[in-house]
Design a protein around this motif. Structure first.
Motif, PDB file in Angstrom:
ATOM      1  N   TYR B  38       0.814  -1.213   0.000  1.00 24.92           N
ATOM      2  CA  TYR B  38       0.000   0.000   0.000  1.00 24.92           C
ATOM      3  C   TYR B  38       0.854   1.273   0.000  1.00 24.92           C
ATOM      4  CZ  TYR B  38      -3.756   3.211   1.293  1.00 24.92           C
ATOM      5  OH  TYR B  38      -4.643   4.248   1.321  1.00 24.92           O
ATOM      6  N   PRO B  39       1.871   1.393   0.888  1.00 29.12           N
ATOM      7  CA  PRO B  39       2.710   2.599   0.848  1.00 29.12           C
ATOM      8  C   PRO B  39       3.438   2.761  -0.479  1.00 29.12           C
ATOM      9  CG  PRO B  39       3.095   1.367   2.860  1.00 29.12           C
ATOM     10  CD  PRO B  39       2.271   0.500   1.977  1.00 29.12           C
ATOM     11  N   PHE B  40       3.826   1.650  -1.102  1.00 29.82           N
ATOM     12  CA  PHE B  40       4.469   1.744  -2.414  1.00 29.82           C
ATOM     13  C   PHE B  40       3.525   2.356  -3.432  1.00 29.82           C
ATOM     14  CE2 PHE B  40       7.331  -1.809  -0.971  1.00 29.82           C
ATOM     15  CZ  PHE B  40       8.479  -1.046  -1.030  1.00 29.82           C
ATOM     16  N   ALA B  41       2.263   1.955  -3.368  1.00 30.86           N
ATOM     17  CA  ALA B  41       1.286   2.424  -4.349  1.00 30.86           C
ATOM     18  C   ALA B  41       0.909   3.877  -4.096  1.00 30.86           C
ATOM     19  CB  ALA B  41       0.046   1.535  -4.318  1.00 30.86           C
ATOM     20  N   ILE B  42       0.806   4.285  -2.838  1.00 30.50           N
ATOM     21  CA  ILE B  42       0.344   5.629  -2.493  1.00 30.50           C
ATOM     22  C   ILE B  42       1.481   6.650  -2.556  1.00 30.50           C
ATOM     23  CG2 ILE B  42      -0.590   7.004  -0.577  1.00 30.50           C
ATOM     24  CD1 ILE B  42      -2.600   5.236  -2.013  1.00 30.50           C
ATOM     25  N   GLY B  43       2.674   6.196  -2.239  1.00 31.97           N
ATOM     26  CA  GLY B  43       3.800   7.130  -2.194  1.00 31.97           C
ATOM     27  C   GLY B  43       4.076   7.566  -0.759  1.00 31.97           C
ATOM     28  N   PRO B  44       5.196   8.260  -0.548  1.00 24.55           N
ATOM     29  CA  PRO B  44       5.643   8.569   0.819  1.00 24.55           C
ATOM     30  C   PRO B  44       4.926   9.770   1.411  1.00 24.55           C
ATOM     31  CG  PRO B  44       7.251   9.354  -0.747  1.00 24.55           C
ATOM     32  CD  PRO B  44       6.154   8.737  -1.559  1.00 24.55           C
ATOM     33  N   ASP B  45       3.624   9.716   1.445  1.00 24.90           N
ATOM     34  CA  ASP B  45       2.841  10.814   2.010  1.00 24.90           C
ATOM     35  C   ASP B  45       2.380  10.388   3.410  1.00 24.90           C
ATOM     36  OD1 ASP B  45       1.060  12.730   2.712  1.00 24.90           O
ATOM     37  OD2 ASP B  45      -0.049  12.717   0.826  1.00 24.90           O
ATOM     38  N   ALA B  46       3.191  10.702   4.409  1.00 27.51           N
ATOM     39  CA  ALA B  46       2.959  10.168   5.753  1.00 27.51           C
ATOM     40  C   ALA B  46       1.575  10.497   6.332  1.00 27.51           C
ATOM     41  CB  ALA B  46       4.071  10.633   6.701  1.00 27.51           C
ATOM     42  N   PRO B  47       1.117  11.755   6.240  1.00 25.31           N
ATOM     43  CA  PRO B  47      -0.216  12.040   6.822  1.00 25.31           C
ATOM     44  C   PRO B  47      -1.323  11.232   6.147  1.00 25.31           C
ATOM     45  CG  PRO B  47       0.952  14.072   6.302  1.00 25.31           C
ATOM     46  CD  PRO B  47       1.768  12.962   5.725  1.00 25.31           C
ATOM     47  N   LEU B  48      -1.226  11.102   4.814  1.00 28.62           N
ATOM     48  CA  LEU B  48      -2.251  10.338   4.083  1.00 28.62           C
ATOM     49  C   LEU B  48      -2.227   8.871   4.504  1.00 28.62           C
ATOM     50  CD1 LEU B  48      -4.368  10.302   1.788  1.00 28.62           C
ATOM     51  CD2 LEU B  48      -2.525   9.710   0.225  1.00 28.62           C
ATOM     52  N   LEU B  49      -1.017   8.322   4.599  1.00 31.88           N
ATOM     53  CA  LEU B  49      -0.886   6.918   5.006  1.00 31.88           C
ATOM     54  C   LEU B  49      -1.460   6.709   6.402  1.00 31.88           C
ATOM     55  CD1 LEU B  49       2.653   5.781   3.800  1.00 31.88           C
ATOM     56  CD2 LEU B  49       0.430   4.965   3.040  1.00 31.88           C
ATOM     57  N   ALA B  50      -1.124   7.629   7.307  1.00 27.66           N
ATOM     58  CA  ALA B  50      -1.587   7.481   8.690  1.00 27.66           C
ATOM     59  C   ALA B  50      -3.105   7.586   8.753  1.00 27.66           C
ATOM     60  CB  ALA B  50      -0.947   8.545   9.575  1.00 27.66           C
ATOM     61  N   ALA B 114       0.169  -9.537  13.570  1.00 30.31           N
ATOM     62  CA  ALA B 114       0.696  -9.013  12.313  1.00 30.31           C
ATOM     63  C   ALA B 114       0.302  -7.552  12.125  1.00 30.31           C
ATOM     64  CB  ALA B 114       0.196  -9.852  11.144  1.00 30.31           C
ATOM     65  N   ALA B 115      -0.755  -7.107  12.816  1.00 30.77           N
ATOM     66  CA  ALA B 115      -1.183  -5.718  12.685  1.00 30.77           C
ATOM     67  C   ALA B 115      -0.137  -4.767  13.258  1.00 30.77           C
ATOM     68  CB  ALA B 115      -2.527  -5.518  13.386  1.00 30.77           C
ATOM     69  N   VAL B 116       0.704  -5.253  14.159  1.00 31.87           N
ATOM     70  CA  VAL B 116       1.740  -4.386  14.746  1.00 31.87           C
ATOM     71  C   VAL B 116       2.781  -3.983  13.699  1.00 31.87           C
ATOM     72  CG1 VAL B 116       3.525  -4.228  16.514  1.00 31.87           C
ATOM     73  CG2 VAL B 116       1.333  -5.324  17.045  1.00 31.87           C
ATOM     74  N   PRO B 117       3.435  -4.933  13.017  1.00 28.39           N
ATOM     75  CA  PRO B 117       4.342  -4.513  11.950  1.00 28.39           C
ATOM     76  C   PRO B 117       3.622  -3.790  10.816  1.00 28.39           C
ATOM     77  CG  PRO B 117       4.128  -6.911  11.991  1.00 28.39           C
ATOM     78  CD  PRO B 117       3.514  -6.392  13.240  1.00 28.39           C
ATOM     79  N   ALA B 118       2.370  -4.179  10.554  1.00 27.32           N
ATOM     80  CA  ALA B 118       1.618  -3.516   9.484  1.00 27.32           C
ATOM     81  C   ALA B 118       1.402  -2.051   9.825  1.00 27.32           C
ATOM     82  CB  ALA B 118       0.283  -4.226   9.268  1.00 27.32           C
ATOM     83  N   SER B 119       1.103  -1.760  11.074  1.00 25.70           N
ATOM     84  CA  SER B 119       0.854  -0.364  11.457  1.00 25.70           C
ATOM     85  C   SER B 119       2.153   0.441  11.377  1.00 25.70           C
ATOM     86  CB  SER B 119       0.259  -0.299  12.859  1.00 25.70           C
ATOM     87  OG  SER B 119       1.247  -0.581  13.818  1.00 25.70           O
ATOM     88  N   ALA B 120       3.283  -0.221  11.627  1.00 25.74           N
ATOM     89  CA  ALA B 120       4.568   0.470  11.478  1.00 25.74           C
ATOM     90  C   ALA B 120       4.815   0.810  10.010  1.00 25.74           C
ATOM     91  CB  ALA B 120       5.689  -0.402  12.026  1.00 25.74           C
ATOM     92  N   LEU B 121       4.496  -0.144   9.123  1.00 24.79           N
ATOM     93  CA  LEU B 121       4.675   0.092   7.693  1.00 24.79           C
ATOM     94  C   LEU B 121       3.811   1.254   7.207  1.00 24.79           C
ATOM     95  CD1 LEU B 121       4.693  -3.598   6.426  1.00 24.79           C
ATOM     96  CD2 LEU B 121       6.564  -1.970   6.206  1.00 24.79           C
ATOM     97  N   LEU B 122       2.620   1.395   7.815  1.00 28.29           N
ATOM     98  CA  LEU B 122       1.688   2.421   7.367  1.00 28.29           C
ATOM     99  C   LEU B 122       1.837   3.703   8.173  1.00 28.29           C
ATOM    100  CD1 LEU B 122      -1.363   0.039   7.027  1.00 28.29           C
ATOM    101  CD2 LEU B 122      -0.124   1.106   5.155  1.00 28.29           C
ATOM    102  N   GLY B 123       2.740   3.689   9.156  1.00 28.56           N
ATOM    103  CA  GLY B 123       2.975   4.891   9.956  1.00 28.56           C
ATOM    104  C   GLY B 123       1.813   5.285  10.842  1.00 28.56           C
TER     105      GLY B 123
END
Lengths: 200, 218
Positions: B38-50, B114-123
């Motif tokens: 998902y972050p790869f597809a959206i790009g490094p936009d931290a607020p949007l990802l969060a 698995a949601a713990v590492p996933a939440s780190a990936l998504l910020g």
């Protein structure tokens, strides 16, 4: 041998079976007491397996009713053993369910010539071996009523004699046996029912 | 009781430890790969990802729960296990109830881990992660109940696997709305509603699933 406190019986009156919009048989009655065995004979598709499932209580008859005294043990074309498990463990699961986990398993395995196969996964067994494994499961269940759907399919001549011996033994112990098979089954005192007589 | 633990042990051996096709590992890897892509597809936009990450976790969890559906009930019907249980007086309702428990154990807790590492990936913030975890705890039992029920209904149908996925998705929408919705409202109200939906599904599952297995016999 394992008939319990009450003598095992299976009675059926006026059974009829319908599959889809086709009436397979009608007006079929049978009454079996302790030590009695019956063979259902007839061509493929005449309703032998359906009758077995009706007698087991797994299928509702179109007409008529069935009464049973004693637990039913069923062997059909599906062995009900987990294919990925070694044979010994797959049988152990049923022994746990049947409350026979402490009973020595060796004799029934040796009887069915399966004792060399306990470590082999069920999916690697041949048709005949699988059939014998299902019979080992039946022996472990200790049910007084045996319903056997084509018990001889895939068995070699030696194994056929073996199964005939098991059934004879079960009858001597007060058990009730219903066999559905188009093959000849050698057993003293076996009643034969020609399904064609009841075809509708 | 001993009988039921025997059944549960078999279910867990098959689902959790993967005697059948990868067990619990495959859905979890699927879940993590969605969170990674998902972050790869959206790009490094931290607020949007969060902001959107919690919802992505929910969608990924729902889809991961669908993966094992076709092996939940059908193999045991084909093997004749249900018939043999019925002959021994073990009702289909009990078997289905235990299967819901085993199915949940095999994907609920692993998914929450698995949601713990996933939440780190998504910020995600730690507060958002807390709500996601609470929501998953409340929602995954309902997903498990729904999955087993639908698996029992579609067992034996041609293309049952694809069909069960299609059936689960619309029925899981309430769980998704309340579970993912609790993230934006930031309150426990959404989590409670997710739990309520789960309880309803859990109450229905054994009876609907048991009736489906019995109806499949005729």
């Amino acid at each position: 041998m394992q008939a319990g406190t009450q003598a095992a019986r299976i009675d059926a009156k006026g059974l009829a079976c319908r599959r889809g919009d086709r009436l397979l048989f009608a007006g079929l009655s049978l009454a079996l007491g302790p030590g009695e065995a019956v063979q259902l004979m007839g061509a493929n598709g005449i309703g032998k397996s359906s009758l077995i499932r009706i007698l087991a209580g797994l299928m509702r008859p179109y007409a008529g009713d069935v009464s049973r005294i004693g637990q039913v043990g069923l062997v059909d074309e599906r062995p009900a053993l987990d294919p990925q498990l070694p044979l010994g463990r797959a049988l152990q699961f049923w022994r746990g369910i049947d409350g026979a986990a402490d009973v020595e398993q060796r004799p029934s395995l040796a009887l069915l010539e399966l004792d060399g196969l306990t470590d082999v996964p069920v999916r690697y067994l041949s048709t005949g071996q699988r059939k014998r494994a299902a019979l080992a499961r039946l022996l472990g269940q200790g049910a007084p009523i045996w319903l056997l759907d084509e018990p001889l399919n895939g068995l070699d001549t030696g194994a056929i004699t073996l199964v005939e011996g098991l059934v004879a033994n079960h009858c001597r112990g007060g058990g009730v046996v219903v066999i559905a098979s188009h093959q000849p089954f050698a057993l003293a005192g076996l009643t034969r029912i020609a399904m064609a007589d009841y075809a509708a | 009781m001993k009988l039921l633990t025997g059944l549960l042990r078999r279910d867990l051996a098959q689902m959790l430890f993967g005697a059948r096709r990868g067990g619990a590992v495959l859905p979890i890897l699927f879940f993590l790969s969605v969170a990674m892509l998902y972050p790869f597809a959206i790009g490094p936009d931290a607020p949007l990802l969060a902001r959107t990450g919690g919802g992505v976790i929910w969608v990924a969890a729902l889809l991961a729960a669908i993966l094992p559906l076709d092996r939940l009930v059908e193999p045991d019907i084909e093997l004749g296990m249900f018939d043999q249980w019925a002959l021994r007086g073990i009702s289909e309702e009990w078997v289905i109830a235990l299967r819901v428990l085993a199915h949940w154990l095999s994907f609920g807790p692993p998914l929450m881990l698995a949601a713990v590492p996933a939440s780190a990936l998504l910020g995600l913030s730690s507060e958002a992660l807390r709500i996601v975890e609470l929501g998953l705890l409340a929602g995954t039992p309902g997903l498990a109940a729904l999955g087993v029920t639908v698996a029992a209904i579609t067992a034996g149908l041609r293309g049952g696997a694809a069909l069960s996925g299609l059936l689960v998705i619309p029925l899981a929408v309430p769980l998704l709305i309340f579970g993912a919705g609790s993230l934006s409202t930031g309150g426990e109200g959404g989590v409670a509603l997710t739990g309520a939906v789960s309880l309803v599904l859990l109450a229905i599952a054994p009876f609907a699933g048991g009736a489906a297995v019995r109806a499949g016999r005729d």
